[in-house]
Design an enzyme around this catalytic site. Structure first.
Site, PDB file in Angstrom:
ATOM      1  CG  ASP A 168      -2.084   0.958   1.391  1.00 39.97           C
ATOM      2  OD1 ASP A 168      -1.866   2.000   0.628  1.00 39.97           O
ATOM      3  OD2 ASP A 168      -3.020   0.671   2.068  1.00 39.97           O
ATOM      4  CD  GLU A 244      -5.613  -9.223  -7.992  1.00 45.86           C
ATOM      5  OE1 GLU A 244      -5.178  -8.592  -6.869  1.00 45.86           O
ATOM      6  OE2 GLU A 244      -6.850  -9.774  -8.021  1.00 45.86           O
TER       7      GLU A 244
END
Lengths: 267, 439
Positions: A168, A244
């Protein structure tokens, strides 16, 4: 992630004596927003200390349950192995699945703070184990806040690799403290990493990459591994492409910034 | 009107001097006679009218005052300096001869623990965001680590700049609750709200030696057992799980769990009980190897004895105090100083017990009459609410408590506590006309 789907073959079906192929979970049912407040008290389940941890639920082929009878098929004696790789913020678990067969003898744990994502990875690993007996018993996931509770799970110098893939970015300056790489957190990572162990970081956000490089460079217990040395590291390819996020960046033709550091001893 | 209780008592390491803090004030007292030597009340408000002891009554409203409530105090090992830090995040260094403030500095965040390095050259503080700073003692008078003009958001996440100012030597991703330094100045031990006790090298805090893990609730107090080289390998810790633990801290090894409930003859805490008896503080007498332990809102004080041979603590005595204890400290001659929030109609804020644990009223009579100042109401001086991990957010609990307090002041003594509390108090009658509390 399509390439992770095991091919269903007739022989396989036969080998499993009519058992249905376990369905892999579908990601679309496990979506959760990408951010979590790492400072709040989540309802987390963590052991008082590494010695209190019962790993048998995560690695039933490697650990006997601490208390109570073993579940059918589970081992009754510990294999003597300990978790050596930790994927911090492992997301949908692409790296774990990829590395599982590259390092079949190594136990690896993903840590993820989002409940639904953890559920997805868990189901995926269980399905993979069912479909490929004898494989994927070396990977597992825990819902955890790794910024707070690493020393509850891992002893000093237990780990040989830590992965921080596409973390993040916490763009706002006042949120920088919530980033997974900070000067003070690096000291905790150095505690659970053995000397010689490696931290892998990768991001498509250049600012975040520079931030991680700045703090890792400045930390007395880490030294950067030159790119040419990384060419021989079998993990690096998967660090780039197995997750991903990595694949999404690939599709969007974005940049990926890799930086790997070796844990050294203080002078 | 009640007198403001003393939040902290601390003993000078080389002289018979005790410093007491109440609100934002400090009072230095002669430990033998109980006479006031110096006082910030004196210095700031009474100018130099001498040491005429008289109760000071000119108090602004309590809310205003408590903004700068002194939270942590520490003497330098040679006793030449006293460091204090308050709710307003201002760190002050005092000269203990002249009792002049030598320098101030604005900290990044509220300090929860403060110590001088063993060589006295540095002041170490651990803050509510878990960061530990190692600052040179001789504070530049004007240059703060960071100006505190930035807006503080609700979650207490200050807008800080990562590249400027002093960097922490270590940090917890949790509220830091206490810190201790070893006598050889080689290790720093820090504790946090997430049950951790961490042992790091000092001042190179990035080298973590080990963790002492075992507490099941927030750690409130840690202290190396003073005395000899042999005793100084042990660390004592107190926590919100109603235990005192003894550690061989360099090995991260727990060697004893002392159960306070058992010692007080209380039944074990209920399963899943959100609140347990919290160790509020303790003090160690290096002469007798006694440990005086106070628990939050528990008027009984435990005296433990360190058993050198068995390397463990044992129950020695239970003292009954005249209120809820706030602070406990052994002085250099082994007298035990305690301060309490007095029960109704009692006025004694401070009690001193001699080495046989007999109360010494002659020492405290002066302090108990003239030592503090009167206030409208006594603020909540217990601060462990935000440490507990509630299923309800602690801020909500605090809000509910404040509302109740406001209702009480408005003349409704039966105003309900927060919902959660009310549930726990089945016997309590809830008035039919319940004042509205925002959920």
């Amino acid at each position: 992630m399509q390439n992770d789907m095991p091919k269903i073959t007739g022989e396989k079906r036969q080998a499993e004596e009519g058992q249905m192929e376990a369905r892999l979970p579908q990601k679309k049912y496990f979506r959760q927003r990408a951010h979590a407040n790492v400072f709040s008290d989540h309802h987390l389940d963590y052991p008082i200390s590494p010695a209190h941890m019962d790993w048998s639920k995560n690695f039933p082929n490697h650990f006997a349950p601490k208390e109570g009878a073993a579940v059918d098929g589970a081992v009754v004696k510990d294999s003597g192995k300990k978790v050596e790789f930790a994927d911090i913020g492992c997301g949908y678990g692409g790296l774990l699945v990829a590395l599982s067969t590259v390092f079949p003898e190594t136990l690896m744990l993903g840590m993820e703070i989002r409940v639904k994502v953890e559920e997805y990875v868990n189901q995926k690993i269980l399905a993979l184990r069912k479909n490929h007996p004898g494989s994927y018993d070396n990977i597992s996931i825990l819902r955890m806040n790794a910024m707070k509770f690493l020393p509850n799970f891992f002893e000093k110098h237990q780990l040989s690799k830590m992965f921080f893939l596409f973390p993040d970015p916490h763009f706002k300056k006042r949120k920088h403290k919530a980033r997974i790489i900070t000067p003070t957190l690096l000291s905790e990572y150095a505690y659970v990493l053995r000397p010689g162990g490696i931290i892998y970081t990768i991001s498509d956000v250049k600012d975040l990459h520079l931030w991680m490089v700045k703090h890792l460079d400045a930390h007395p217990l880490f030294v950067r591994i030159p790119d040419e040395e990384l060419a021989d590291d079998p993990a690096v390819e998967h660090v780039r492409n197995a997750t991903e996020e990595g694949q999404k960046v690939e599709r969007n033709k974005g940049d990926k910034y890799l930086a790997c550091y070796r844990r050294i001893n203080d002078e | 009107m009640p007198l403001l209780p003393f939040s902290h008592i601390i003993c000078h390491p080389t002289k018979d001097v005790i410093v007491l803090s109440f609100g934002e004030h400090l009072q230095a007292v002669d430990a033998k006679s109980g006479l006031i030597i110096a006082s910030t009340v004196e210095l700031e408000e009474r100018d130099s009218r001498g040491l005429q002891p008289q109760p000071i009554t000119n108090t602004p409203d309590a809310a205003q005052e408590n903004k700068a409530c002194v939270q942590v105090l520490a003497f330098s090992p040679d006793g030449a300096y006293l460091a204090t830090a308050a709710d307003d995040k201002i760190l002050k260094i005092w000269d203990t001869e002249s009792w002049k403030c030598l320098g101030t500095r604005t900290l990044v965040r509220r300090s929860n623990a403060l110590q001088f390095s063993k060589d006295g050259a540095h002041v170490v503080t651990a803050d509510k965001f878990g960061d530990v700073y190692n600052m040179v003692r001789d504070l530049p008078d004007v240059i703060p680590i960071k100006t505190s003009d930035t807006k503080i958001t609700d979650d207490g996440d200050d807008d800080d700049d990562d590249d400027e100012g002093e960097q922490p030597i270590l940090g917890h991703v949790s509220m830091a609750t206490d810190l201790a330094l070893t006598k050889d100045n080689k290790y720093i031990i820090t504790s946090d709200r997430d049950e951790h006790i961490r042992v790091s090298q000092y001042p190179k805090g990035h080298n973590i030696e080990t963790y002492c893990l075992g507490h099941t609730s927030f750690v409130t107090k840690i202290m190396v057992l003073p005395g000899t080289e042999e005793t100084e390998k042990y660390l004592l810790s107190g926590a919100g799980d109603a235990t005192i633990r003894v550690w061989e801290f360099l090995k991260g090894k727990e060697i004893q769990t002392f159960d306070i409930r058992e010692a007080l003859g209380l039944p074990p805490a209920e399963e899943d009980a959100e609140e347990d008896l919290t160790v509020f503080s303790f003090s160690i007498c290096s002469i007798k190897k006694h440990i005086a332990v106070i628990m939050e809102k528990e008027s009984r004080l435990l005296i433990l004895q360190w058993n050198e041979e068995a390397a463990k603590v044992e129950l020695f005595k239970i003292l009954e105090l005249e209120g809820k204890p706030l602070s406990v400290e052994y002085d250099r001659s082994g007298n035990l100083w305690t301060s309490v929030v007095p029960e109704k109609s009692k006025t004694d804020l401070v009690s001193v017990f001699n080495r046989e644990y007999m109360q010494q009223e002659d020492i405290t009579k002066y302090i108990n009459v003239f030592g503090s100042k009167t206030v409208q109401t006594i603020p909540d001086l217990f601060n462990t609410e935000e440490l507990r991990k509630h299923t309800t957010d602690w801020r909500e609990l605090k809000k509910a408590r404040e509302e109740k307090e406001a209702a009480r002041l408005a003349g409704d003594p039966d105003a309900p506590l927060s919902k959660k509390r009310r549930k726990n108090k089945n016997s309590r009658k809830i008035p039919e006309t319940t004042p509205t509390t925002s959920a």
